[in-house]
Write a protein that holds these residues in place. Structure first.
Motif, mmCIF file in Angstrom:
data_model
loop_
_atom_site.group_PDB
_atom_site.id
_atom_site.type_symbol
_atom_site.label_atom_id
_atom_site.label_comp_id
_atom_site.label_asym_id
_atom_site.label_seq_id
_atom_site.Cartn_x
_atom_site.Cartn_y
_atom_site.Cartn_z
ATOM 1 N N VAL A 26 89.942 36.466 16.142
ATOM 2 C CA VAL A 26 88.746 36.926 17.010
ATOM 3 C C VAL A 26 87.687 36.782 16.060
ATOM 4 C CG1 VAL A 26 87.844 38.881 17.820
ATOM 5 C CG2 VAL A 26 90.306 38.373 18.518
ATOM 6 N N ILE A 27 87.384 37.342 15.005
ATOM 7 C CA ILE A 27 86.400 37.451 13.811
ATOM 8 C C ILE A 27 85.994 35.920 13.603
ATOM 9 C CG2 ILE A 27 85.705 37.714 11.567
ATOM 10 C CD1 ILE A 27 85.916 40.271 12.985
ATOM 11 N N ARG A 28 86.860 34.904 13.512
ATOM 12 C CA ARG A 28 86.537 33.597 13.284
ATOM 13 C C ARG A 28 85.877 32.968 14.508
ATOM 14 N NH1 ARG A 28 90.489 28.682 12.580
ATOM 15 N NH2 ARG A 28 89.030 27.159 11.903
ATOM 16 N N GLN A 29 86.329 33.392 15.740
ATOM 17 C CA GLN A 29 85.695 32.947 16.737
ATOM 18 C C GLN A 29 84.145 33.346 17.022
ATOM 19 O OE1 GLN A 29 86.720 30.464 19.051
ATOM 20 N NE2 GLN A 29 84.627 30.263 19.830
ATOM 21 N N GLU A 30 84.403 34.748 16.617
ATOM 22 C CA GLU A 30 82.851 35.511 16.728
ATOM 23 C C GLU A 30 81.841 34.632 15.725
ATOM 24 O OE1 GLU A 30 83.282 39.434 16.241
ATOM 25 O OE2 GLU A 30 84.268 39.814 18.130
ATOM 26 N N LEU A 31 82.293 34.518 14.549
ATOM 27 C CA LEU A 31 81.543 33.695 13.621
ATOM 28 C C LEU A 31 81.053 32.488 14.047
ATOM 29 C CD1 LEU A 31 82.979 34.928 10.227
ATOM 30 C CD2 LEU A 31 80.786 35.578 11.264
ATOM 31 N N ALA A 32 81.972 31.688 14.690
ATOM 32 C CA ALA A 32 81.582 30.204 15.096
ATOM 33 C C ALA A 32 80.683 30.170 16.250
ATOM 34 C CB ALA A 32 82.709 29.621 15.647
ATOM 35 N N ASP A 33 80.915 31.332 17.360
ATOM 36 C CA ASP A 33 79.718 31.229 18.370
ATOM 37 C C ASP A 33 78.439 31.913 17.832
ATOM 38 O OD1 ASP A 33 81.794 30.804 20.060
ATOM 39 O OD2 ASP A 33 82.120 32.862 20.771
ATOM 40 N N GLY A 34 78.233 32.771 16.755
ATOM 41 C CA GLY A 34 77.051 33.130 16.143
ATOM 42 C C GLY A 34 76.470 32.500 15.503
ATOM 43 N N LEU A 35 77.123 31.533 14.818
ATOM 44 C CA LEU A 35 76.668 30.282 14.033
ATOM 45 C C LEU A 35 75.926 29.268 15.058
ATOM 46 C CD1 LEU A 35 78.003 28.429 10.953
ATOM 47 C CD2 LEU A 35 77.485 27.330 13.122
ATOM 48 N N VAL A 36 76.619 28.952 16.147
ATOM 49 C CA VAL A 36 75.960 28.137 17.066
ATOM 50 C C VAL A 36 74.608 28.793 17.665
ATOM 51 C CG1 VAL A 36 76.163 27.163 19.644
ATOM 52 C CG2 VAL A 36 78.077 26.796 17.791
ATOM 53 N N GLY A 37 74.835 30.334 18.082
ATOM 54 C CA GLY A 37 73.662 30.732 18.468
ATOM 55 C C GLY A 37 72.597 30.937 17.613
ATOM 56 N N ALA A 38 72.746 31.388 16.423
ATOM 57 C CA ALA A 38 71.847 31.162 15.319
ATOM 58 C C ALA A 38 71.167 30.231 15.141
ATOM 59 C CB ALA A 38 72.550 31.811 14.064
ATOM 60 N N ARG A 39 71.760 28.845 15.317
ATOM 61 C CA ARG A 39 71.293 27.540 14.861
ATOM 62 C C ARG A 39 70.288 27.325 16.271
ATOM 63 N NH1 ARG A 39 76.101 23.986 12.218
ATOM 64 N NH2 ARG A 39 75.693 25.230 10.214
ATOM 65 N N LEU A 40 70.780 27.608 17.318
ATOM 66 C CA LEU A 40 69.969 27.359 18.829
ATOM 67 C C LEU A 40 68.648 28.297 18.791
ATOM 68 C CD1 LEU A 40 72.834 26.967 21.369
ATOM 69 C CD2 LEU A 40 71.128 25.043 20.319
ATOM 70 N N VAL A 41 68.715 29.554 18.486
ATOM 71 C CA VAL A 41 67.621 30.505 18.410
ATOM 72 C C VAL A 41 66.769 30.101 17.170
ATOM 73 C CG1 VAL A 41 66.988 32.866 18.089
ATOM 74 C CG2 VAL A 41 68.930 32.274 19.674
ATOM 75 N N ASP A 42 67.243 29.812 15.977
ATOM 76 C CA ASP A 42 66.516 29.447 15.019
ATOM 77 C C ASP A 42 65.473 28.224 15.320
ATOM 78 O OD1 ASP A 42 65.521 29.714 12.240
ATOM 79 O OD2 ASP A 42 66.631 27.873 11.751
ATOM 80 N N ASP A 43 66.231 27.252 15.698
ATOM 81 C CA ASP A 43 65.341 26.102 16.533
ATOM 82 C C ASP A 43 64.334 26.345 17.532
ATOM 83 O OD1 ASP A 43 65.297 23.224 16.618
ATOM 84 O OD2 ASP A 43 65.922 23.412 18.481
ATOM 85 N N ASP A 44 64.564 27.311 18.262
ATOM 86 C CA ASP A 44 63.555 28.014 19.283
ATOM 87 C C ASP A 44 62.464 28.397 18.613
ATOM 88 O OD1 ASP A 44 62.414 28.322 21.775
ATOM 89 O OD2 ASP A 44 63.308 30.380 21.740
ATOM 90 N N LEU A 45 62.848 29.415 17.366
ATOM 91 C CA LEU A 45 61.790 29.986 16.863
ATOM 92 C C LEU A 45 61.042 29.003 15.841
ATOM 93 C CD1 LEU A 45 63.710 33.111 15.420
ATOM 94 C CD2 LEU A 45 62.000 32.871 17.451
ATOM 95 N N ALA A 46 61.688 27.918 15.336
ATOM 96 C CA ALA A 46 60.957 26.956 14.427
ATOM 97 C C ALA A 46 60.087 26.074 15.338
ATOM 98 C CB ALA A 46 62.080 25.805 13.862
ATOM 99 N N ARG A 47 60.224 25.808 16.765
ATOM 100 C CA ARG A 47 59.231 25.392 17.808
ATOM 101 C C ARG A 47 58.070 26.288 17.849
ATOM 102 N NH1 ARG A 47 58.061 26.376 22.761
ATOM 103 N NH2 ARG A 47 59.973 27.888 22.988
ATOM 104 N N LEU A 48 58.332 27.467 17.751
ATOM 105 C CA LEU A 48 57.377 28.485 18.088
ATOM 106 C C LEU A 48 56.363 28.310 17.034
ATOM 107 C CD1 LEU A 48 59.183 31.622 19.819
ATOM 108 C CD2 LEU A 48 57.711 30.052 20.878
ATOM 109 N N GLU A 49 56.809 28.420 15.386
ATOM 110 C CA GLU A 49 56.314 28.395 14.413
ATOM 111 C C GLU A 49 55.477 27.306 14.210
ATOM 112 O OE1 GLU A 49 58.000 30.844 10.712
ATOM 113 O OE2 GLU A 49 58.788 28.944 10.996
#
Length: 141
Positions: A26-49
């Motif tokens: 479960v922890i491994r799956q949460e980390l994998a989902d969080g990694l994908v989410g972080a990259r997508l949100v970071d991409d959105d924030l980079a676009r804003l910057e």
């Protein structure tokens, strides 16, 4: 009698191993989902910057609400409290009526991207953070 004790010990040890394995999965799956989410949100924030550098007053780009909505649950599971507060603040202040008066926007975007950086970099960099989030004091993060 000894065989019964060995059997009982085997069942208990097997149950512990199975429980631990399930928890780690479960922890491994949460980390994998969080990694994908972080990259997508970071991409959105980079676009804003990038967009805020040349934006006219009152015409600044806004965060993508759909990106946030799709990834906020995964991020909430893996980010510490401070990291979560920093990233979510960008999206809480993203309604169009307040976009032109958003002071300190560049600093908030940079802080949010910095909070996401360890997770966006990969699972290996966030394992200790995840351990701290689960078992450590919740006032630090």
């Amino acid at each position: 009698m000894n065989a019964a004790w060995f059997g009982l010990i085997g069942v208990v040890v097997g149950g512990l191993i199975s429980t631990l394995w399930g928890w780690l999965s479960v922890i491994r799956q949460e980390l994998a989902d969080g990694l994908v989410g972080a990259r997508l949100v970071d991409d959105d924030l980079a676009r804003l910057e990038m967009g805020s550098d040349g934006a006219e007053a009152g015409h600044q780009p806004l965060p993508t609400a759909q990106t946030w909505a799709e990834n906020r649950v995964a991020l909430a599971k893996v980010l510490g409290f401070r990291q979560w507060s920093t990233v979510s603040a960008v999206y809480r202040r993203s309604d169009p009526s307040s976009a032109h008066t958003w002071s300190g926007r560049d600093q908030e975007l940079s802080a949010a991207r910095e909070a996401l950086a360890p997770l966006a970099a990969g699972k290996r960099h966030v394992l200790s953070q995840r351990w701290h989030n689960v078992f450590g004091p919740h006032t630090d993060d």
